[in-house]
Design an enzyme around this catalytic site. Structure first.
Site, PDB file in Angstrom:
ATOM      1  N   GLY A   1     -10.702   4.756   1.442  1.00 23.08           N
ATOM      2  CA  GLY A   1     -11.407   5.771   2.221  1.00 23.08           C
ATOM      3  C   GLY A   1     -12.641   5.287   2.916  1.00 23.08           C
ATOM      4  O   GLY A   1     -12.963   4.098   2.932  1.00 23.08           O
TER       5      GLY A   1
ATOM      6  N   CYS B   1      -7.423 -28.872  10.458  1.00 18.86           N
ATOM      7  CA  CYS B   1      -8.683 -29.603  10.646  1.00 18.86           C
ATOM      8  C   CYS B   1      -8.505 -31.110  10.413  1.00 18.86           C
ATOM      9  O   CYS B   1      -9.273 -31.913  10.931  1.00 18.86           O
ATOM     10  CB  CYS B   1      -9.757 -29.024   9.730  1.00 18.86           C
ATOM     11  SG  CYS B   1     -10.226 -27.343  10.198  1.00 18.86           S
TER      12      CYS B   1
ATOM     13  N   ASP C   1      -8.314  -6.681   0.610  1.00 21.48           N
ATOM     14  CA  ASP C   1      -7.438  -7.129   1.699  1.00 21.48           C
ATOM     15  C   ASP C   1      -8.125  -6.844   3.026  1.00 21.48           C
ATOM     16  O   ASP C   1      -8.883  -5.891   3.150  1.00 21.48           O
ATOM     17  CB  ASP C   1      -6.101  -6.391   1.656  1.00 21.48           C
ATOM     18  CG  ASP C   1      -6.256  -4.892   1.859  1.00 21.48           C
ATOM     19  OD1 ASP C   1      -6.694  -4.199   0.924  1.00 21.48           O
ATOM     20  OD2 ASP C   1      -5.974  -4.403   2.968  1.00 21.48           O
TER      21      ASP C   1
ATOM     22  N   GLN D   1     -10.946   8.144  -4.097  1.00 19.07           N
ATOM     23  CA  GLN D   1     -11.420   8.560  -2.767  1.00 19.07           C
ATOM     24  C   GLN D   1     -12.779   9.252  -2.945  1.00 19.07           C
ATOM     25  O   GLN D   1     -13.472   8.994  -3.907  1.00 19.07           O
ATOM     26  CB  GLN D   1     -10.377   9.490  -2.115  1.00 19.07           C
ATOM     27  CG  GLN D   1      -9.124   8.754  -1.629  1.00 19.07           C
ATOM     28  CD  GLN D   1      -9.368   8.007  -0.318  1.00 19.07           C
ATOM     29  OE1 GLN D   1     -10.393   8.176   0.344  1.00 19.07           O
ATOM     30  NE2 GLN D   1      -8.422   7.157   0.064  1.00 19.07           N
TER      31      GLN D   1
ATOM     32  N   CYS E   1      -8.139 -28.237   5.457  1.00 18.21           N
ATOM     33  CA  CYS E   1      -6.802 -27.766   5.841  1.00 18.21           C
ATOM     34  C   CYS E   1      -6.124 -28.742   6.805  1.00 18.21           C
ATOM     35  O   CYS E   1      -6.778 -29.563   7.452  1.00 18.21           O
ATOM     36  CB  CYS E   1      -6.860 -26.353   6.426  1.00 18.21           C
ATOM     37  SG  CYS E   1      -7.027 -26.242   8.214  1.00 18.21           S
TER      38      CYS E   1
ATOM     39  N   HIS F   1      -5.729 -22.031   9.693  1.00 19.58           N
ATOM     40  CA  HIS F   1      -7.079 -22.464   9.332  1.00 19.58           C
ATOM     41  C   HIS F   1      -7.912 -21.300   8.785  1.00 19.58           C
ATOM     42  O   HIS F   1      -8.593 -21.444   7.764  1.00 19.58           O
ATOM     43  CB  HIS F   1      -7.801 -23.100  10.520  1.00 19.58           C
ATOM     44  CG  HIS F   1      -9.274 -23.151  10.299  1.00 19.58           C
ATOM     45  ND1 HIS F   1      -9.877 -24.118   9.515  1.00 19.58           N
ATOM     46  CD2 HIS F   1     -10.269 -22.299  10.682  1.00 19.58           C
ATOM     47  CE1 HIS F   1     -11.185 -23.866   9.441  1.00 19.58           C
ATOM     48  NE2 HIS F   1     -11.438 -22.775  10.136  1.00 19.58           N
TER      49      HIS F   1
ATOM     50  N   ASP G   1       0.861  -1.184   0.000  1.00 22.34           N
ATOM     51  CA  ASP G   1       0.000   0.000   0.000  1.00 22.34           C
ATOM     52  C   ASP G   1       0.896   1.233   0.000  1.00 22.34           C
ATOM     53  O   ASP G   1       2.111   1.127   0.071  1.00 22.34           O
ATOM     54  CB  ASP G   1      -0.950  -0.016   1.198  1.00 22.34           C
ATOM     55  CG  ASP G   1      -0.214   0.237   2.494  1.00 22.34           C
ATOM     56  OD1 ASP G   1       1.029   0.366   2.471  1.00 22.34           O
ATOM     57  OD2 ASP G   1      -0.878   0.308   3.526  1.00 22.34           O
TER      58      ASP G   1
ATOM     59  N   CYS H   1     -13.727 -28.485   6.303  1.00 15.71           N
ATOM     60  CA  CYS H   1     -12.457 -27.844   5.896  1.00 15.71           C
ATOM     61  C   CYS H   1     -11.397 -28.901   5.610  1.00 15.71           C
ATOM     62  O   CYS H   1     -11.234 -29.858   6.368  1.00 15.71           O
ATOM     63  CB  CYS H   1     -11.981 -26.899   7.002  1.00 15.71           C
ATOM     64  SG  CYS H   1     -10.423 -26.066   6.604  1.00 15.71           S
TER      65      CYS H   1
HETATM   66 ZN   LIG Z   1      -9.328 -25.934   8.613  1.00 15.31          ZN
END
Ligand SMILES: [Zn+2]
Length: 381
Positions: free
Chosen positions: A242, A334, A291, A215, A331, A360, A92, A329
């Site tokens: 903004g 998990c 973001d 803006q 991942c 996670h 940024d 999930c």
């Molecule tokens: Zn997970």
């Protein structure tokens, strides 16, 4: 340089699926961009980040300028090699941090307004300065929050720092205006942000993709004017920054005034917004990138996002719960650990509790946006 292509436009909304190519790889959009403020995802070493499905990260120009300094990062060969992240990166411009150090700190507010009753200002008039810094037409004078040194950042300085940091996508330096600013203050500020946008373009000597920032606060006329102006400057992409008003509906309006005025074949990044329940809304309006610190910040407080809603794994009901955090999930957390174990890690204040839940939550957010991309392809969003 970047190349962006819209590969599918939904028939139901402004939502679209795109491919954004950078020198460090390709991003499928819409994409969630995890925040790596200090060239790091808090609690998660870089070599773990790719497995969360994260496609690109955004680091913070202001913080990295203060520490370790852009020269140190440049000596390392730029941010990619400094932090050992091989995939795309954004920085940024530092504009939002100016806002946070100034009126933002005075007023204890972020991007969505809160009740006025405890604030030091009822309206911020043209010429009013925040207590922590001085905003001039050239840039911003402030004291380093680390050592009190007098510092200055303007458009040229921001670009020079961002060039040394070496991210694929960088942003123009802007003033992120405070809530409760008078319309006159906002008009003056917008003129300045627009002038700075041109100065940033003039200062750029690298091949990085410089995004212009729209803006205009929550005022329709100013947002429309800003979108038209920034669009006319031929940036390769756009940031929308903004204050976005008081409610989700206000945010919706700001996007509706802005997006149709930006070239459809360029990517649009909404700065600093992305609660789980915002995602569908902003994607529907045609946002390609956003973001947000929510998944990482909440993780460190023990809050996990699951397909059944948020849970706070520190709660006593999870002490003996040997089920997985989220059955849906895929991942590694998990697949490996129980809620009881995660609950224990948090209660025992083990640092691995932060790491596990951060992993996670990032995985969950990335999987969620991947589902939205599929729904757009199916014209179901
Ligand atoms: Zn997970």
């Amino acid at each position: 340089m970047i190349r962006f292509e819209v590969v599918h436009q939904s028939s139901q909304s402004w939502a679209r699926v795109g491919i954004l190519e950078t020198a460090h790889g390709t991003i499928e959009t819409p994409a969630f961009v995890p925040v790596a403020t200090q060239a790091a995802i808090k609690a998660l070493p870089t070599h773990h980040i790719e497995a969360t499905g994260s496609q690109l990260l955004i680091a913070n120009t202001f913080h990295l300028h203060l520490r370790p300094g852009e020269d140190t990062v440049a000596t390392a060969g730029g941010l990619h090699s400094f932090m050992q992240w091989p995939k795309p990166l954004m920085t940024d411009s530092g504009g939002f941090q100016v806002f946070s150090l100034g009126f933002g700190r005075d007023m204890q507010v972020g991007k969505v307004r809160k009740a006025a009753d405890t604030l030091p200002y009822t309206t911020i008039e043209r010429g009013t300065q925040p207590s922590g810094l001085t905003i001039s037409d050239d840039g911003v004078h402030f004291r380093s929050p680390l050592d009190g040194k007098n510092l200055f950042i303007g458009p040229k300085e921001s670009i020079a720092i961002q060039q040394k940091l070496g991210a694929d996508i960088i942003f123009a330096f802007d003033e992120c205006t405070p809530p409760f600013a008078s319309e006159e203050y906002l008009e003056k500020s917008l003129e300045r942000t627009h002038r700075w946008a041109k100065e940033c373009q003039g200062a750029l000597t690298s091949q990085q993709a410089l995004f212009g920032i729209v803006q205009g606060s929550h005022i329709q006329g100013l947002r429309e004017q800003s979108a038209q102006f920034i669009n006319s400057l031929d940036f390769p992409g756009f940031g929308i920054g903004g204050e976005l008003g008081e409610s989700k509906e206000d945010m919706d309006n700001v996007l509706a005034w802005t997006i149709p005025r930006l070239s459809a074949h360029k990517p649009r990044h909404l700065l600093g917004i992305g609660y789980l329940d915002d995602m569908e809304r902003i994607v529907r309006r045609g946002i390609d990138l956003f973001d947000c610190t929510v998944p990482t910040h909440y993780a460190r407080r023990g809050i996990g996002f699951t397909s059944q809603g948020r849970i706070n794994v520190r709660q006593s009901k999870y002490v003996g719960d040997f089920s997985t955090l989220d059955k849906a999930c895929s991942c590694v957390i998990c697949q490996t650990y129980s809620r009881a174990y995660l609950c224990h890690l948090f209660r025992a204040k083990e640092v691995s509790s932060w790491q596990a839940l951060t992993f996670h939550n990032l995985h969950f957010f990335n999987a969620y946006i991947a589902q939205l991309r599929q729904r757009i392809r199916n014209n179901d969003l």
